[in-house]
Enzyme design. Structure first.
Site, PDB file in Angstrom:
ATOM      1  N   LYS A 115       0.816  -1.219   0.000  1.00  0.00           N
ATOM      2  CA  LYS A 115       0.000   0.000   0.000  1.00  0.00           C
ATOM      3  C   LYS A 115       0.847   1.266   0.000  1.00  0.00           C
ATOM      4  O   LYS A 115       0.459   2.272  -0.584  1.00  0.00           O
ATOM      5  CB  LYS A 115      -0.965   0.009   1.195  1.00  0.00           C
ATOM      6  CG  LYS A 115      -2.077  -1.021   1.044  1.00  0.00           C
ATOM      7  CD  LYS A 115      -3.242  -0.747   1.966  1.00  0.00           C
ATOM      8  CE  LYS A 115      -4.378  -1.728   1.670  1.00  0.00           C
ATOM      9  NZ  LYS A 115      -5.448  -1.709   2.669  1.00  0.00           N
ATOM     10  N   LYS A 198      -5.536 -10.452  -6.111  1.00  0.00           N
ATOM     11  CA  LYS A 198      -6.739 -10.829  -5.359  1.00  0.00           C
ATOM     12  C   LYS A 198      -7.903  -9.904  -5.715  1.00  0.00           C
ATOM     13  O   LYS A 198      -7.687  -8.739  -6.086  1.00  0.00           O
ATOM     14  CB  LYS A 198      -6.469 -10.817  -3.852  1.00  0.00           C
ATOM     15  CG  LYS A 198      -6.327  -9.454  -3.239  1.00  0.00           C
ATOM     16  CD  LYS A 198      -6.319  -9.512  -1.706  1.00  0.00           C
ATOM     17  CE  LYS A 198      -6.215  -8.089  -1.163  1.00  0.00           C
ATOM     18  NZ  LYS A 198      -6.172  -7.958   0.267  1.00  0.00           N
ATOM     19  N   LYS A 201     -11.530  -4.480  -3.092  1.00  0.00           N
ATOM     20  CA  LYS A 201     -12.335  -3.255  -3.163  1.00  0.00           C
ATOM     21  C   LYS A 201     -11.561  -2.122  -3.798  1.00  0.00           C
ATOM     22  O   LYS A 201     -12.129  -1.195  -4.350  1.00  0.00           O
ATOM     23  CB  LYS A 201     -12.674  -2.774  -1.738  1.00  0.00           C
ATOM     24  CG  LYS A 201     -13.540  -3.693  -0.952  1.00  0.00           C
ATOM     25  CD  LYS A 201     -13.684  -3.176   0.476  1.00  0.00           C
ATOM     26  CE  LYS A 201     -13.176  -4.215   1.452  1.00  0.00           C
ATOM     27  NZ  LYS A 201     -13.701  -4.173   2.778  1.00  0.00           N
TER      28      LYS A 201
HETATM   29  P1  TYM Z   1     -10.724  -6.516   4.597  1.00  0.00           P
HETATM   30  O1  TYM Z   1     -11.769  -5.508   4.910  1.00  0.00           O
HETATM   31  O2  TYM Z   1      -9.772  -6.207   3.500  1.00  0.00           O
HETATM   32  O3  TYM Z   1     -11.398  -7.915   4.236  1.00  0.00           O
HETATM   33  C1  TYM Z   1     -12.362  -8.555   5.080  1.00  0.00           C
HETATM   34  C2  TYM Z   1     -12.156 -10.062   5.034  1.00  0.00           C
HETATM   35  O4  TYM Z   1     -12.276 -10.545   3.686  1.00  0.00           O
HETATM   36  C3  TYM Z   1     -11.120 -11.308   3.342  1.00  0.00           C
HETATM   37  N1  TYM Z   1     -10.833 -11.103   1.907  1.00  0.00           N
HETATM   38  C4  TYM Z   1     -10.697 -12.098   1.007  1.00  0.00           C
HETATM   39  N2  TYM Z   1     -10.766 -13.434   1.124  1.00  0.00           N
HETATM   40  C5  TYM Z   1     -10.604 -14.171  -0.020  1.00  0.00           C
HETATM   41  N3  TYM Z   1     -10.380 -13.639  -1.243  1.00  0.00           N
HETATM   42  C6  TYM Z   1     -10.299 -12.302  -1.410  1.00  0.00           C
HETATM   43  N4  TYM Z   1     -10.095 -11.786  -2.613  1.00  0.00           N
HETATM   44  C7  TYM Z   1     -10.458 -11.457  -0.256  1.00  0.00           C
HETATM   45  N5  TYM Z   1     -10.444 -10.100  -0.048  1.00  0.00           N
HETATM   46  C8  TYM Z   1     -10.665  -9.912   1.268  1.00  0.00           C
HETATM   47  C9  TYM Z   1     -10.001 -10.755   4.241  1.00  0.00           C
HETATM   48  O5  TYM Z   1      -8.981 -11.696   4.441  1.00  0.00           O
HETATM   49  C10 TYM Z   1     -10.749 -10.475   5.534  1.00  0.00           C
HETATM   50  O6  TYM Z   1     -10.853 -11.625   6.334  1.00  0.00           O
HETATM   51  N6  TYM Z   1      -7.421  -5.661   8.236  1.00  0.00           N
HETATM   52  C11 TYM Z   1      -8.653  -6.378   7.920  1.00  0.00           C
HETATM   53  C12 TYM Z   1      -9.820  -6.019   8.820  1.00  0.00           C
HETATM   54  C13 TYM Z   1      -9.522  -6.212  10.258  1.00  0.00           C
HETATM   55  C14 TYM Z   1      -9.471  -7.455  10.965  1.00  0.00           C
HETATM   56  C15 TYM Z   1      -9.182  -7.105  12.301  1.00  0.00           C
HETATM   57  C16 TYM Z   1      -9.659  -8.779  10.590  1.00  0.00           C
HETATM   58  C17 TYM Z   1      -9.253  -5.221  11.145  1.00  0.00           C
HETATM   59  N7  TYM Z   1      -9.053  -5.760  12.394  1.00  0.00           N
HETATM   60  C18 TYM Z   1      -9.052  -8.090  13.297  1.00  0.00           C
HETATM   61  C19 TYM Z   1      -9.528  -9.759  11.572  1.00  0.00           C
HETATM   62  C20 TYM Z   1      -9.242  -9.401  12.917  1.00  0.00           C
HETATM   63  C21 TYM Z   1      -9.052  -6.002   6.491  1.00  0.00           C
HETATM   64  O7  TYM Z   1      -8.708  -4.972   5.996  1.00  0.00           O
HETATM   65  O8  TYM Z   1      -9.922  -6.897   5.912  1.00  0.00           O
END
Ligand code: TYM
Length: 335
Positions: A115, A198, A201
């Site tokens: 990023k 991947k 968003k």
């Molecule tokens: P975020 O918002 O990017 O994504 C949310 C969840 O979706 C999963 N994910 C995917 N899984 C499979 N294929 C994909 N293309 C794909 N894109 C996203 C992510 O692995 C995630 O589980 N930092 C985290 C949010 C967060 C969090 C936490 C998660 C903040 N604090 C504590 C677990 C525990 C994030 O940005 O996820």
């Protein structure tokens, strides 16, 4: 058993989030109830400010993402559903853990490197500290299980390192090591335009992802236009090793149908994408249509969704308070 996970409320929920994470969250509700445990799921709005945000959009997205989670099957009566910013203990514990996390550990995070790109100096410090807040998110609730997609594995390993060092440095047994739950049924979903990136968003191309708000026509069109190759589908999974786009569509089909990729190939071996894509589109529409309809109903009363989030935050504050107090005491911050 205490299950904790979060999602950033930026943009729309897409098929990668749904198949990679949210469906596991929904399944964990039953598993936790059966084990006498509980689930806490949150909108990571504090994480969202690590990149520039438009304030009115962040507020609206938080409610929309909460409604989407409910439409997917997260039940606010059974799970604690809230937004992070309404539980100040997340920020407070993140600061305390800032005394434990090391610069070197954070510098090695691939998400930070991706990023920040070449402009590290110009980034918000929140982007660098992001994984410390994420560690606080799970340690605050002394989580046992953290269902996430593959891309969050490194952040959770860091949370384990922070927990271990905190417990050792302050000679306490406060934080159990959180277990990342990346189930086999939680595939890594790739972009529809590039099988090596991947589904995300933040991809500028909307054609690269299926949003949970897309209409039936949009879903069918995006899948029809998804990048593939001219060869028919093989009988063996190994034969897809060098065909990233084809493999991704098979993965998506398997996840939606809740069968294995091998079973998908047994059904479609020898057929081309002209036959496979419409079958996949039908399946995707059948799965996502009902979610979209529930989402539309929920968004007709945004105030009700916001009230559910506030009730969840109240419960989360109660669960968080003793851990924060214990962490303060361990460090010598309470006399
Ligand atoms: P975020 O918002 O990017 O994504 C949310 C969840 O979706 C999963 N994910 C995917 N899984 C499979 N294929 C994909 N293309 C794909 N894109 C996203 C992510 O692995 C995630 O589980 N930092 C985290 C949010 C967060 C969090 C936490 C998660 C903040 N604090 C504590 C677990 C525990 C994030 O940005 O996820």
């Amino acid at each position: 058993m205490r299950v904790v996970s979060g999602i950033q409320p930026t943009g729309n929920l897409h098929l990668g989030n749904y198949l990679g994470a949210i469906r596991q969250w929904v399944a964990m509700q039953d598993a936790a109830a059966a084990a006498g445990g509980e689930c806490l799921f949150f909108l990571a709005d504090l994480h969202a400010i690590s990149l520039p945000v438009v304030p009115a959009e962040l507020a609206a997205s938080t409610v929309e993402m909460a409604a989407t989670l409910i439409a997917c099957g997260i039940d606010p009566a059974r799970s604690v559903l809230f937004n992070q910013a309404r539980v100040p203990a997340h920020s407070e514990l993140a600061w305390l853990l800032g005394g434990t996390a090391r610069m070197g550990w954070l510098s090695r995070m691939t998400q930070w490197k991706d990023k920040a790109g070449k402009d590290r100096e110009g980034q918000a410090t929140a982007l660098f500290n992001y994984p410390v807040l994420q560690a606080a998110d799970v340690l605050l609730y002394r989580a046992s299980h953290v269902p996430v997609g593959h891309d969050q594995k490194q952040h959770l390993e860091l949370a384990r390192d922070i927990a271990t060092k905190f417990n050792t440095d302050y000679d306490v047994d406060l934080f159990p090591l959180p277990e990342p739950l990346i189930s086999a049924a939680a595939p890594r979903i790739m972009s529809l335009r590039d099988g090596t990136a991947k589904m995300s968003k933040s991809d500028p191309s909307d054609a690269s992802r299926i949003n949970l708000t897309d209409s039936d026509d949009q879903i069918a069109q995006k899948l029809r236009r998804a990048r593939t190759d001219p060869a028919p589908l093989p009988a063996e999974l190994d034969a897809l090793a060098d065909r990233a786009e084809a493999r991704n569509l098979v993965t998506i089909y398997a996840a939606l149908a809740e069968i294995t990729a091998e079973q998908v190939l047994a059904q479609f071996a020898g057929q081309g994408f002209g036959a496979f894509k419409p079958a996949l589109a039908d399946l995707a529409v059948a799965t996502l249509g009902p979610i979209r309809a529930r989402l539309a109903d929920l968004l007709a009363d945004r105030g009700a969704v916001a009230a559910q989030l506030e009730a969840g935050a109240e419960r989360a504050r109660g669960v968080a308070a003793p851990t924060l107090r214990a962490a303060q005491q361990a460090i010598g911050l309470q006399v």
